[in-house]
Design an enzyme around this catalytic site. Structure first.
Site, short mmCIF file in Angstrom:
data_model
loop_
_atom_site.label_atom_id
_atom_site.label_comp_id
_atom_site.label_asym_id
_atom_site.label_seq_id
_atom_site.Cartn_x
_atom_site.Cartn_y
_atom_site.Cartn_z
CG ASP A 60 -1.18 -35.75 -52.27
OD1 ASP A 60 -1.36 -35.72 -53.46
OD2 ASP A 60 -1.90 -35.63 -51.17
CD GLU A 65 11.08 -35.60 -57.32
OE1 GLU A 65 12.23 -35.58 -57.92
OE2 GLU A 65 10.35 -34.76 -57.24
CG ASP A 66 7.25 -34.58 -52.93
OD1 ASP A 66 8.18 -33.88 -53.51
OD2 ASP A 66 6.10 -34.57 -53.42
NE ARG A 85 2.56 -35.85 -50.28
CZ ARG A 85 3.65 -35.95 -51.22
NH1 ARG A 85 3.90 -34.68 -51.91
NH2 ARG A 85 4.22 -37.11 -51.52
NE ARG A 131 3.00 -28.54 -49.95
CZ ARG A 131 2.54 -29.40 -50.67
NH1 ARG A 131 3.26 -30.72 -50.76
NH2 ARG A 131 1.43 -29.32 -51.35
CG HIS A 161 7.69 -29.33 -54.76
ND1 HIS A 161 6.77 -30.28 -55.05
CD2 HIS A 161 7.99 -29.50 -53.52
CE1 HIS A 161 6.21 -30.71 -53.77
NE2 HIS A 161 6.88 -30.20 -52.96
CB CYS A 248 6.23 -35.98 -58.27
SG CYS A 248 6.09 -34.43 -58.88
#
Ligand code: CIR
Length: 253
Positions: A60, A65-66, A85, A131, A161, A248
């Site tokens: 992923d 962005e995460d 992740r 998350r 999100h 993202c």
């Protein structure tokens, strides 16, 4: 105004990315082609784009962005909520040293992903989601306050999100979908409502007065244009298969 963006090349391991979408397995070659289109759109908006090499360990990792929140005063390294992740942040943190003298970090047991954070001027909205936990959000709020920003939390019901259903387009214009449409927190904005069939297109990105929209969502595109923006459409169907959208795929700063 944004000047730069960071993206990360798709990995072949993309086919093993986390998903709830039920849209099939992403096609690697198609994903590469779409990622190029995406980079071209960023370039057209006047950004310099830094392309990080892929890492096959992280399916992923295209969803950069995460991994970080980039503010005008500091960078904050996130703490992804999913085990697969967690290691993605390392390469990003290393790269960000080139651009930021102040780098902060969220620590365990806090978890937080950049997709849950929406910047509106000096204020940051933080989604509490599967998350992002309260500990992560509270750590972030403390850091932001130290730098002179403000922040507040919003509990998510169904969305992955916060920015799955919201996109701030500057000038007080907010694209809203699903559970956020009637949320009083956002009643002060000029809301551009995304209808259920086009929910996916709530995840657009504003870059220097152009809005990048996902290809194929004509009603949303035309509403954004009626609000006075230029738009660029990019096909991100392969990333949608992994619950990913336009925001993202980059960090913009
Ligand atoms: C995940 O589930 O973590 C990825 N497959 C999708 C992440 C999308 N990121 C975002 O909305 N900011």
């Amino acid at each position: 105004m944004f000047k730069r963006a960071i993206v990360r090349q798709p990995s072949k391991n993309l086919v093993n990315g986390i998903t709830s979408a039920n849209l099939g397995i992403p096609d690697y070659n198609e994903a590469i082609a779409q990622h190029k289109q995406y980079i071209n759109a960023l370039l057209k908006c006047g950004l310099k784009v830094n392309i990080l090499k892929t890492d096959e360990k992280f399916p992923d990792s295209i969803f950069v962005e995460d991994t970080a929140l980039l503010t005008p005063k500091c960078a904050i390294i996130m703490k992804p909520g999913k085990k697969s992740r967690k290691g993605e942040t390392e390469a990003i943190a290393n790269l960000l040293q080139t651009y930021y003298s102040k780098i902060e970090e969220i620590n365990s047991p806090g978890t937080i992903e950049g997709g849950d954070i929406m910047m509106v001027g000096n204020h940051y909205y933080i989604g509490l989601s599967e998350r992002t936990n309260e500990e992560g959000a509270n750590q972030l709020i403390k850091i932001l306050i130290n730098y002179g920003f403000t922040a507040s939390n919003i509990k998510l019901k169904n969305m992955l999100h916060l920015k799955t259903g919201l996109a701030y387009l500057e000038n007080n214009n907010l694209l809203t979908a699903g559970e956020f449409i009637n949320n009083k927190t956002f009643s002060k904005f000029n809301r551009i409502v995304v209808t259920e069939e086009e929910n996916y297109a709530a995840n657009c990105i504003w870059i220097n007065d152009t809005v990048i929209v996902p290809e194929g969502f004509l009603r949303v595109k035309s509403k954004i244009e009626q609000a006075g923006y230029k738009t660029i459409s990019v096909d991100v169907s392969e990333f949608r298969k992994l619950d990913g959208g336009l925001s993202c795929l980059s960090l913009r700063f």
